[in-house]
Design a protein around this motif. Structure first.
Motif, PDB file in Angstrom:
ATOM      1  N   GLN A   1      48.085  68.275  41.499  1.00 32.27           N
ATOM      2  CA  GLN A   1      47.108  68.672  42.481  1.00 32.27           C
ATOM      3  C   GLN A   1      47.499  68.124  43.911  1.00 32.27           C
ATOM      4  OE1 GLN A   1      43.249  67.715  40.644  1.00 32.27           O
ATOM      5  NE2 GLN A   1      43.043  69.666  39.610  1.00 32.27           N
ATOM      6  N   GLU A   2      47.840  66.741  43.733  1.00 30.09           N
ATOM      7  CA  GLU A   2      48.247  66.230  45.149  1.00 30.09           C
ATOM      8  C   GLU A   2      49.306  66.641  45.540  1.00 30.09           C
ATOM      9  OE1 GLU A   2      48.766  61.741  47.256  1.00 30.09           O
ATOM     10  OE2 GLU A   2      47.851  61.999  44.898  1.00 30.09           O
ATOM     11  N   ILE A   3      50.224  66.826  44.840  1.00 33.00           N
ATOM     12  CA  ILE A   3      51.562  67.518  45.185  1.00 33.00           C
ATOM     13  C   ILE A   3      51.296  68.896  45.903  1.00 33.00           C
ATOM     14  CG2 ILE A   3      53.898  68.259  44.643  1.00 33.00           C
ATOM     15  CD1 ILE A   3      53.912  65.991  42.452  1.00 33.00           C
ATOM     16  N   ALA A   4      50.886  69.724  45.251  1.00 31.14           N
ATOM     17  CA  ALA A   4      50.534  71.021  45.528  1.00 31.14           C
ATOM     18  C   ALA A   4      49.668  70.823  46.861  1.00 31.14           C
ATOM     19  CB  ALA A   4      49.709  71.648  44.679  1.00 31.14           C
ATOM     20  N   GLU A   5      48.622  70.068  46.913  1.00 32.75           N
ATOM     21  CA  GLU A   5      48.072  70.088  48.162  1.00 32.75           C
ATOM     22  C   GLU A   5      48.730  69.684  49.720  1.00 32.75           C
ATOM     23  OE1 GLU A   5      44.326  66.979  49.807  1.00 32.75           O
ATOM     24  OE2 GLU A   5      43.999  67.855  47.782  1.00 32.75           O
ATOM     25  N   VAL A   6      49.495  68.628  49.156  1.00 33.80           N
ATOM     26  CA  VAL A   6      50.419  67.867  50.246  1.00 33.80           C
ATOM     27  C   VAL A   6      51.403  68.891  50.917  1.00 33.80           C
ATOM     28  CG1 VAL A   6      52.126  66.283  50.931  1.00 33.80           C
ATOM     29  CG2 VAL A   6      50.190  65.605  49.892  1.00 33.80           C
ATOM     30  N   ARG A   7      52.038  69.587  49.793  1.00 36.92           N
ATOM     31  CA  ARG A   7      53.053  70.651  49.992  1.00 36.92           C
ATOM     32  C   ARG A   7      52.411  71.918  50.576  1.00 36.92           C
ATOM     33  NH1 ARG A   7      57.742  69.928  45.884  1.00 36.92           N
ATOM     34  NH2 ARG A   7      58.609  67.907  46.024  1.00 36.92           N
ATOM     35  N   GLY A   8      51.269  72.147  50.533  1.00 39.83           N
ATOM     36  CA  GLY A   8      50.501  73.632  50.729  1.00 39.83           C
ATOM     37  C   GLY A   8      51.077  74.646  49.804  1.00 39.83           C
ATOM     38  N   THR A   9      51.439  74.404  48.637  1.00 35.17           N
ATOM     39  CA  THR A   9      52.041  75.238  47.505  1.00 35.17           C
ATOM     40  C   THR A   9      50.946  75.352  46.443  1.00 35.17           C
ATOM     41  OG1 THR A   9      54.057  74.156  48.225  1.00 35.17           O
ATOM     42  CG2 THR A   9      54.020  75.449  46.006  1.00 35.17           C
ATOM     43  N   PRO A  10      51.071  76.496  45.742  1.00 31.04           N
ATOM     44  CA  PRO A  10      50.309  76.708  44.530  1.00 31.04           C
ATOM     45  C   PRO A  10      50.545  75.598  43.604  1.00 31.04           C
ATOM     46  CG  PRO A  10      50.954  78.855  45.298  1.00 31.04           C
ATOM     47  CD  PRO A  10      51.747  77.638  45.914  1.00 31.04           C
ATOM     48  N   GLU A  11      49.781  75.283  42.640  1.00 29.60           N
ATOM     49  CA  GLU A  11      50.024  74.320  41.474  1.00 29.60           C
ATOM     50  C   GLU A  11      50.886  74.844  40.781  1.00 29.60           C
ATOM     51  OE1 GLU A  11      46.360  72.755  39.469  1.00 29.60           O
ATOM     52  OE2 GLU A  11      45.580  72.345  41.682  1.00 29.60           O
ATOM     53  N   SER A  12      50.838  76.260  40.368  1.00 24.44           N
ATOM     54  CA  SER A  12      51.664  76.764  39.360  1.00 24.44           C
ATOM     55  C   SER A  12      53.235  76.907  39.853  1.00 24.44           C
ATOM     56  CB  SER A  12      51.256  78.508  39.252  1.00 24.44           C
ATOM     57  OG  SER A  12      51.354  79.232  40.429  1.00 24.44           O
ATOM     58  N   GLU A  13      53.226  76.749  41.043  1.00 24.08           N
ATOM     59  CA  GLU A  13      54.653  76.674  41.608  1.00 24.08           C
ATOM     60  C   GLU A  13      55.427  75.146  41.485  1.00 24.08           C
ATOM     61  OE1 GLU A  13      57.145  77.055  45.804  1.00 24.08           O
ATOM     62  OE2 GLU A  13      55.482  78.538  45.372  1.00 24.08           O
ATOM     63  N   ILE A  14      54.382  74.208  41.775  1.00 27.02           N
ATOM     64  CA  ILE A  14      54.691  72.988  41.483  1.00 27.02           C
ATOM     65  C   ILE A  14      55.147  72.718  40.078  1.00 27.02           C
ATOM     66  CG2 ILE A  14      53.912  70.214  41.184  1.00 27.02           C
ATOM     67  CD1 ILE A  14      54.324  71.727  44.179  1.00 27.02           C
ATOM     68  N   LEU A  15      54.138  73.353  39.120  1.00 26.60           N
ATOM     69  CA  LEU A  15      54.772  73.113  37.445  1.00 26.60           C
ATOM     70  C   LEU A  15      55.946  73.901  36.914  1.00 26.60           C
ATOM     71  CD1 LEU A  15      51.025  73.672  36.331  1.00 26.60           C
ATOM     72  CD2 LEU A  15      52.324  71.574  36.035  1.00 26.60           C
ATOM     73  N   GLU A  16      56.295  75.069  37.830  1.00 22.88           N
ATOM     74  CA  GLU A  16      57.555  75.758  37.575  1.00 22.88           C
ATOM     75  C   GLU A  16      58.651  74.774  38.177  1.00 22.88           C
ATOM     76  OE1 GLU A  16      59.774  79.724  39.051  1.00 22.88           O
ATOM     77  OE2 GLU A  16      57.705  79.454  39.394  1.00 22.88           O
ATOM     78  N   GLN A  17      58.563  74.167  39.223  1.00 20.72           N
ATOM     79  CA  GLN A  17      59.620  73.210  39.784  1.00 20.72           C
ATOM     80  C   GLN A  17      59.959  72.320  38.840  1.00 20.72           C
ATOM     81  OE1 GLN A  17      58.496  72.287  43.942  1.00 20.72           O
ATOM     82  NE2 GLN A  17      58.657  74.487  44.539  1.00 20.72           N
ATOM     83  N   ALA A  18      58.878  71.546  38.428  1.00 21.93           N
ATOM     84  CA  ALA A  18      58.638  70.377  37.471  1.00 21.93           C
ATOM     85  C   ALA A  18      59.524  70.941  36.063  1.00 21.93           C
ATOM     86  CB  ALA A  18      57.426  69.742  37.043  1.00 21.93           C
ATOM     87  N   LEU A  19      58.976  72.112  35.786  1.00 21.69           N
ATOM     88  CA  LEU A  19      59.823  72.523  34.441  1.00 21.69           C
ATOM     89  C   LEU A  19      61.366  72.654  34.641  1.00 21.69           C
ATOM     90  CD1 LEU A  19      59.437  73.192  31.488  1.00 21.69           C
ATOM     91  CD2 LEU A  19      58.898  75.475  32.379  1.00 21.69           C
ATOM     92  N   GLU A  20      61.693  73.312  35.693  1.00 23.93           N
ATOM     93  CA  GLU A  20      63.284  73.288  35.975  1.00 23.93           C
ATOM     94  C   GLU A  20      63.931  72.174  36.124  1.00 23.93           C
ATOM     95  OE1 GLU A  20      63.159  75.864  39.467  1.00 23.93           O
ATOM     96  OE2 GLU A  20      62.405  77.779  38.480  1.00 23.93           O
ATOM     97  N   ARG A  21      63.344  71.205  36.811  1.00 25.85           N
ATOM     98  CA  ARG A  21      63.888  69.804  37.045  1.00 25.85           C
ATOM     99  C   ARG A  21      64.140  69.265  35.642  1.00 25.85           C
ATOM    100  NH1 ARG A  21      61.995  66.894  42.475  1.00 25.85           N
ATOM    101  NH2 ARG A  21      62.333  67.945  43.818  1.00 25.85           N
ATOM    102  N   GLY A  22      62.999  69.097  34.893  1.00 27.09           N
ATOM    103  CA  GLY A  22      62.940  68.437  33.466  1.00 27.09           C
ATOM    104  C   GLY A  22      63.955  69.272  32.605  1.00 27.09           C
ATOM    105  N   VAL A  23      64.295  70.650  32.730  1.00 30.01           N
ATOM    106  CA  VAL A  23      65.205  71.113  31.650  1.00 30.01           C
ATOM    107  C   VAL A  23      66.585  70.970  32.293  1.00 30.01           C
ATOM    108  CG1 VAL A  23      66.235  73.396  31.044  1.00 30.01           C
ATOM    109  CG2 VAL A  23      63.681  73.165  30.848  1.00 30.01           C
TER     110      VAL A  23
END
Length: 83
Positions: A10-32
């Protein structure tokens, strides 16, 4: 733990002005990507794939880093056996 993770997203999404779903997608891509790199380098140092294949899959810098780390471990073991 889940609460901490949710709050972080939530904090990352808020600071970046990005939807939480996009943050989760980026996290998944980085993790994989990290897991893939670990797998390829593990297969390389265990002689399951050759150096050129490893370089093609994860890049020369990653392979060189893995070689330096492996050499450092081997040096430490050799030092420990001779101490």
């Amino acid at each position: 733990m889940a609460t901490d993770l949710t709050e972080r997203v939530q904090e990352i999404a808020e600071v970046r002005g990005t939807p939480e779903s996009e943050i989760l997608e980026q996290a998944l891509e980085r993790g994989v990507e990290d897991l893939w790199t670990d797998l390829v380098l593990s297969r390389y140092v265990n002689d399951e794939i050759d150096r050129e294949t490893a370089i093609e899959l994860v890049g020369r810098d990653q392979v060189k880093r893995a070689e330096r780390e492996l050499q450092a471990v081997e040096d430490d073991v050799r030092w420990g056996l001779n101490a």
